[in-house]
Design an enzyme around this catalytic site. Structure first.
Site, PDB file in Angstrom:
ATOM      1  N   CYS A   1      -2.299   1.519  -4.239  1.00  0.00           N
ATOM      2  CA  CYS A   1      -1.028   2.226  -4.601  1.00  0.00           C
ATOM      3  C   CYS A   1      -0.893   2.584  -6.041  1.00  0.00           C
ATOM      4  O   CYS A   1      -0.018   2.791  -6.521  1.00  0.00           O
ATOM      5  CB  CYS A   1       0.307   1.351  -4.112  1.00  0.00           C
TER       6      CYS A   1
ATOM      7  N   CYS B   1       0.894  -1.220  -0.103  1.00  0.00           N
ATOM      8  CA  CYS B   1      -0.119   0.067  -0.073  1.00  0.00           C
ATOM      9  C   CYS B   1       1.073   1.270  -0.002  1.00  0.00           C
ATOM     10  O   CYS B   1       2.114   1.140   0.191  1.00  0.00           O
ATOM     11  CB  CYS B   1      -0.861  -0.091   1.413  1.00  0.00           C
TER      12      CYS B   1
ATOM     13  N   CYS C   1       3.659  -0.029  -8.310  1.00  0.00           N
ATOM     14  CA  CYS C   1       4.041  -1.562  -8.186  1.00  0.00           C
ATOM     15  C   CYS C   1       4.615  -1.915  -9.487  1.00  0.00           C
ATOM     16  O   CYS C   1       3.868  -2.011 -10.449  1.00  0.00           O
ATOM     17  CB  CYS C   1       3.060  -2.218  -7.781  1.00  0.00           C
TER      18      CYS C   1
END
Length: 137
Positions: free
Chosen positions: A85, A11, A89
């Protein structure tokens, strides 16, 4: 590389959702699953309401610290679970990616964090069955 499955929870601040998810998976799977958590912009510390909510179910995350998301952490994981997020990533072929839409507990009291904690537990239990590593409890 280990024979056991590895899961990375991500996160933004690695201070609430990903910490609770990692703690649940560690609690339920024991050493049968390798568990990591990280954040794209780690916070200064773990959310006190998340710590309190997890303590209510007998899981202590008070000693955890937010960690920076690294490319290596993603590469070393079989499953990468993101929680708010966005596109931060890194994506690698052959990895399994899950995006869990969960309310951000940042700035909320323990009363607001409890349902988030419980939903994370439900999703972690489902993930465990998918990993074919049944819970110890």
């Amino acid at each position: 590389m280990s024979d056991k499955p590895s899961v990375l929870f991500v996160c933004v601040h690695n201070a609430g959702r990903s910490q609770m998810a990692a703690a649940w998976l560690t609690h339920l799977a024991g050493d049968r699953v390798e568990v990591r958590s990280a954040g794209s912009d780690p916070g200064a510390g773990v959310n006190p309401a998340a710590v309190a909510a997890m303590a209510e179910v007998g899981i202590d995350i008070s000693a955890e610290t937010p960690k920076m998301l690294t490319v290596d952490a993603v590469k070393e994981s079989d499953v990468c679970v993101t929680m708010g997020c966005g596109d931060t990533c890194p994506v690698f072929p052959g990895k399994r990616y899950l995006d869990w839409q969960l309310e951000d507990p940042a700035g909320q009291g323990v009363e607001a964090v409890r349902p988030i904690r419980d939903e994370i537990e439900r999703r972690v239990r489902t993930l465990l069955t998918e990993l074919d590593a049944p819970p110890q409890h």
